[in-house]
Design an enzyme around this catalytic site. Structure first.
Site, short mmCIF file in Angstrom:
data_model
loop_
_atom_site.label_atom_id
_atom_site.label_comp_id
_atom_site.label_asym_id
_atom_site.label_seq_id
_atom_site.Cartn_x
_atom_site.Cartn_y
_atom_site.Cartn_z
N ASN A 174 10.68 35.19 10.53
CA ASN A 174 11.53 34.36 11.00
C ASN A 174 12.19 34.69 12.19
O ASN A 174 12.40 35.72 12.57
CB ASN A 174 12.69 34.14 9.80
CG ASN A 174 12.07 33.96 8.22
OD1 ASN A 174 11.17 33.35 8.46
ND2 ASN A 174 12.95 34.17 7.35
N HIS A 216 7.44 37.49 15.01
CA HIS A 216 7.51 36.18 15.75
C HIS A 216 8.46 35.93 16.83
O HIS A 216 8.49 34.82 17.26
CB HIS A 216 7.27 34.89 14.65
CG HIS A 216 6.05 35.03 13.95
ND1 HIS A 216 5.99 34.40 12.50
CD2 HIS A 216 4.84 35.56 14.14
CE1 HIS A 216 4.74 34.66 12.13
NE2 HIS A 216 4.10 35.10 12.91
N CYS A 266 15.74 29.95 35.47
CA CYS A 266 16.18 31.40 35.74
C CYS A 266 17.29 31.30 36.82
O CYS A 266 17.16 30.68 37.88
CB CYS A 266 15.04 32.16 36.20
SG CYS A 266 15.38 33.89 36.78
N ASN A 288 9.59 35.47 -5.00
CA ASN A 288 9.17 34.16 -4.72
C ASN A 288 9.26 33.08 -5.76
O ASN A 288 9.50 33.65 -7.00
CB ASN A 288 7.30 34.14 -4.21
CG ASN A 288 7.23 34.57 -2.67
OD1 ASN A 288 7.85 34.17 -1.90
ND2 ASN A 288 6.03 35.38 -2.51
#
Ligand code: ZN
Length: 248
Positions: free
Chosen positions: A105, A122, A151, A217
């Site tokens: 996540n 990730h 930036c 789960n």
């Protein structure tokens, strides 16, 4: 068929006796924080177009990509708060019963709940990197009023530090995650059905190294019949709170 309660006691004993427990989490743990899964019917990808965060699309169309990114990953996801499952995992870590957390996540909810040793497979929405000079900035340093955000140093386009479609997993977090899987005596899988490659391989690596697999789960996953030793079916918040209660 054993009662869930007996299995919780058994899982608690296994975790208590483990010298190295790694928690591996996915989208399912954040559903009770109000974040629907990305995939599947009613998932976020049925409302938002995932093609907009394909990496080449982003480089060519940063403004339209960022319009979706801002709505979904900043305005929407930033409202989410950790739930009892995140807190239970943070509690296990504080008491020395969980050595690290590998999460798929990008919602920062483990850290918000107080977990420290979190590997974000990730990436994260909390950091942004300039595609020009490669300098990294924290979310708080960057204003998202004007898109794409630029930036402050070189005016290059900023990209969130999560993995876009078509992008590889960053080398370092990939290496550490598989190392953790090999070190683990117990892996506690929470809220992930094992469909997203290459993250889905992490529990298999753990199992190959002799690890015991405990799975939380809602229903059976692609892991259950292959590598899971104990399945604790149900809502992550309830099961983990009960599990943490049994580990004292
Ligand atoms: Zn720059």
């Amino acid at each position: 068929m054993e009662m869930a309660g007996e299995n919780i006691t058994k899982a608690a004993d296994i975790i208590k006796n483990s010298r190295y427990t790694v928690v591996f989490t996915g989208a399912g743990i954040s559903v009770e924080s109000g974040i629907p899964p990305f995939r599947g019917p009613g998932g976020l990808w049925s409302k938002y177009d995932p093609a907009l965060i394909e990496i080449n699309y982003f480089y060519n169309n940063p403004k339209s990509s960022w319009e979706m990114i801002k709505k979904l990953f900043y305005i929407f996801l930033e409202k989410a708060k950790p739930n009892a499952a995140h807190y239970a995992i943070a509690d296990l870590e504080k008491k020395g019963y969980a050595q690290s957390i590998i999460t798929q996540n990008i919602d920062n909810l483990h850290q918000a709940a107080g977990s420290n040793n979190v590997y974000e497979y990730h990436g994260t929405t909390k950091k942004l990197r300039c595609i020009g000079c490669l300098k990294e900035f924290s979310r708080e340093e960057i204003n998202l009023e004007e898109l794409p955000p630029k930036c402050p140093l070189c005016k290059g386009v900023l990209k969130p530090e999560f993995v876009f479609f078509g992008e590889p997993i960053p080398h370092e977090v990939n290496r550490i995650s598989f190392d953790e899987a090999r070190k683990a005596e117990v892996m506690l899988i929470v809220g992930t059905t094992g469909e997203i490659m290459p993250a889905s391989l992490i529990p298999y690596t753990a199992k190959d190294s002799g690890c015991e697999i405990i799975e939380v789960n809602i229903s059976k996953s692609s892991y259950t019949d292959k590598i899971t030793d104990i399945l604790l079916p149900g809502r992550a918040s309830e099961i983990l709170a009960e599990l943490a209660d049994n580990i004292k």
